[in-house]
Design an enzyme around this catalytic site. Structure first.
Site, PDB file in Angstrom:
ATOM      1  N   GLY A  18      62.547  44.625  42.132  1.00 18.57           N
ATOM      2  CA  GLY A  18      62.146  45.447  40.988  1.00 18.57           C
ATOM      3  C   GLY A  18      62.786  45.083  39.664  1.00 18.57           C
ATOM      4  O   GLY A  18      62.911  45.938  38.787  1.00 18.57           O
ATOM      5  N   ASN A  20      61.543  43.244  37.277  1.00 19.56           N
ATOM      6  CA  ASN A  20      60.556  43.404  36.187  1.00 19.56           C
ATOM      7  C   ASN A  20      60.331  44.871  35.852  1.00 19.56           C
ATOM      8  O   ASN A  20      60.165  45.235  34.689  1.00 19.56           O
ATOM      9  CB  ASN A  20      59.239  42.715  36.563  1.00 19.56           C
ATOM     10  CG  ASN A  20      59.274  41.227  36.275  1.00 19.56           C
ATOM     11  OD1 ASN A  20      59.254  40.820  35.116  1.00 19.56           O
ATOM     12  ND2 ASN A  20      59.374  40.412  37.317  1.00 19.56           N
ATOM     13  N   ARG A  97      51.375  42.228  48.320  1.00 21.71           N
ATOM     14  CA  ARG A  97      50.270  42.652  49.173  1.00 21.71           C
ATOM     15  C   ARG A  97      48.974  42.346  48.431  1.00 21.71           C
ATOM     16  O   ARG A  97      48.829  42.734  47.259  1.00 21.71           O
ATOM     17  CB  ARG A  97      50.416  44.155  49.432  1.00 21.71           C
ATOM     18  CG  ARG A  97      49.262  44.811  50.129  1.00 21.71           C
ATOM     19  CD  ARG A  97      49.587  45.119  51.562  1.00 21.71           C
ATOM     20  NE  ARG A  97      48.539  45.928  52.177  1.00 21.71           N
ATOM     21  CZ  ARG A  97      48.282  45.917  53.464  1.00 21.71           C
ATOM     22  NH1 ARG A  97      48.981  45.165  54.283  1.00 21.71           N
ATOM     23  NH2 ARG A  97      47.324  46.682  53.973  1.00 21.71           N
ATOM     24  N   LEU A  99      45.274  42.817  47.235  1.00 18.90           N
ATOM     25  CA  LEU A  99      44.527  44.047  46.976  1.00 18.90           C
ATOM     26  C   LEU A  99      43.106  43.912  47.496  1.00 18.90           C
ATOM     27  O   LEU A  99      42.499  42.837  47.413  1.00 18.90           O
ATOM     28  CB  LEU A  99      44.495  44.325  45.472  1.00 18.90           C
ATOM     29  CG  LEU A  99      45.862  44.567  44.828  1.00 18.90           C
ATOM     30  CD1 LEU A  99      45.733  44.557  43.307  1.00 18.90           C
ATOM     31  CD2 LEU A  99      46.455  45.884  45.308  1.00 18.90           C
ATOM     32  N   HIS A 115      53.020  36.127  37.145  1.00 24.13           N
ATOM     33  CA  HIS A 115      53.123  35.036  38.122  1.00 24.13           C
ATOM     34  C   HIS A 115      54.103  33.994  37.570  1.00 24.13           C
ATOM     35  O   HIS A 115      54.013  33.624  36.392  1.00 24.13           O
ATOM     36  CB  HIS A 115      51.739  34.421  38.346  1.00 24.13           C
ATOM     37  CG  HIS A 115      51.764  33.358  39.388  1.00 24.13           C
ATOM     38  ND1 HIS A 115      51.815  33.635  40.742  1.00 24.13           N
ATOM     39  CD2 HIS A 115      51.784  32.003  39.279  1.00 24.13           C
ATOM     40  CE1 HIS A 115      51.850  32.514  41.420  1.00 24.13           C
ATOM     41  NE2 HIS A 115      51.837  31.508  40.561  1.00 24.13           N
ATOM     42  N   GLU A 148      39.174  39.416  41.693  1.00 23.02           N
ATOM     43  CA  GLU A 148      39.111  39.316  43.169  1.00 23.02           C
ATOM     44  C   GLU A 148      39.719  38.024  43.691  1.00 23.02           C
ATOM     45  O   GLU A 148      39.905  37.883  44.903  1.00 23.02           O
ATOM     46  CB  GLU A 148      37.663  39.400  43.692  1.00 23.02           C
ATOM     47  CG  GLU A 148      36.784  40.470  43.103  1.00 23.02           C
ATOM     48  CD  GLU A 148      36.192  39.997  41.785  1.00 23.02           C
ATOM     49  OE1 GLU A 148      35.302  39.129  41.782  1.00 23.02           O
ATOM     50  OE2 GLU A 148      36.627  40.508  40.726  1.00 23.02           O
ATOM     51  N   ASP A 151      45.555  35.060  41.766  1.00 22.77           N
ATOM     52  CA  ASP A 151      46.218  34.529  40.559  1.00 22.77           C
ATOM     53  C   ASP A 151      45.214  33.869  39.613  1.00 22.77           C
ATOM     54  O   ASP A 151      45.440  32.755  39.116  1.00 22.77           O
ATOM     55  CB  ASP A 151      47.329  33.530  40.965  1.00 22.77           C
ATOM     56  CG  ASP A 151      48.399  34.191  41.821  1.00 22.77           C
ATOM     57  OD1 ASP A 151      48.656  35.389  41.639  1.00 22.77           O
ATOM     58  OD2 ASP A 151      48.975  33.494  42.681  1.00 22.77           O
ATOM     59  N   LYS A 178      64.132  35.328  33.746  1.00 12.76           N
ATOM     60  CA  LYS A 178      64.638  35.876  32.478  1.00 12.76           C
ATOM     61  C   LYS A 178      63.489  35.956  31.455  1.00 12.76           C
ATOM     62  O   LYS A 178      63.369  36.936  30.721  1.00 12.76           O
ATOM     63  CB  LYS A 178      65.741  34.948  31.963  1.00 12.76           C
ATOM     64  CG  LYS A 178      66.786  35.635  31.160  1.00 12.76           C
ATOM     65  CD  LYS A 178      67.973  34.737  30.926  1.00 12.76           C
ATOM     66  CE  LYS A 178      68.720  35.252  29.717  1.00 12.76           C
ATOM     67  NZ  LYS A 178      69.630  34.261  29.159  1.00 12.76           N
TER      68      LYS A 178
END
Ligand code: GRF
Length: 208
Positions: A18, A20, A97, A99, A115, A148, A151, A178
């Site tokens: 976590g 970000n 996960r 989607l 990403h 869908e 990335d 960073k």
């Protein structure tokens, strides 16, 4: 998302540490990400370190364990929770996960991801290691809308990071992370501003 009086409500989805999430929360607190608030943090694992962080930050958090559950069924629970909290923008922050199409269609152009590479190079997992092993001299991070395909959605912004001869994959990953912590908030600020629009796949500043 251009109603300046109303704050853009984020639903942040996490699976792990976590960092970000922390960066976004800190920027909101510091006033450097105005017009935005975190409505809910959702984890798909009960052991995510980001959940402890969520509590420390005083933010509402919920867990919907995904392991062993059909994707569409789990995603329907997450979507219902996001709706209950009147979320405007779904922010994937280390959400490990995939989607379901149903979830993606339920929030059209309202799901974003970060990403750790310059997409379309090195999609998928371990992007920093992929880039390092390939031997590129520049890599970075990409904030993009989610569609869908993995990335793949329209890019909101990218930040470049040089790969140094002295780097190993870990030092490179640390420098990318960073930069992620700044880039994600900047991308969310662009969306919250209402000053950007789609031109096909391109997400660009509206002409004055
Ligand atoms: C980041 O490297 C992000 O680019 C990727 O997952 C990682 C999440 O890290 N999608 P954190 O949980 O935000 O620290």
């Amino acid at each position: 998302m251009s109603d300046k009086a109303k704050k853009l409500r984020l639903g942040i989805l996490i699976s792990g540490r976590g960092s970000n999430l922390i960066a976004i929360a800190n920027n909101i607190r510091a006033g450097t990400l105005p017009g935005v608030e975190i409505a809910i943090v959702i984890s798909n694992t009960a052991s995510a370190c980001g959940l402890a962080v969520t509590r420390e930050l005083g933010l509402p958090g919920e867990v919907f364990v995904s392991k062993g559950r059909p994707r569409a069924e789990h995603d329907a629970d997450v979507a219902a929770c996001l709706r209950r909290h009147n979320v405007d923008l779904v922010v994937l922050a280390g959400y490990m996960r995939l989607l379901s199409p149903e979830f993606i269609h339920a929030f059209p152009n309202r799901i974003v991801n970060i990403h750790p590479s310059l997409l379309p190079a090195f999609p998928g997992i371990d992007a920093q290691h992929q880039a390092f092993d390939y031997g590129v001299k520049v890599t970075g991070c990409t904030v993009h809308f989610v569609d869908e395909h993995l990335d793949h959605g329209p890019i909101i912004l990218q930040r470049a990071i040089p790969v140094l001869d002295t780097d190993d994959a870990d030092s490179l990953s640390a420098r990318i992370l960073k930069e992620e912590h700044k880039a994600y908030s900047e991308a969310i600020a662009r969306i919250a501003s209402g000053d950007y629009e789609f031109q096909g796949r391109r997400y660009v500043r509206r002409k004055a």
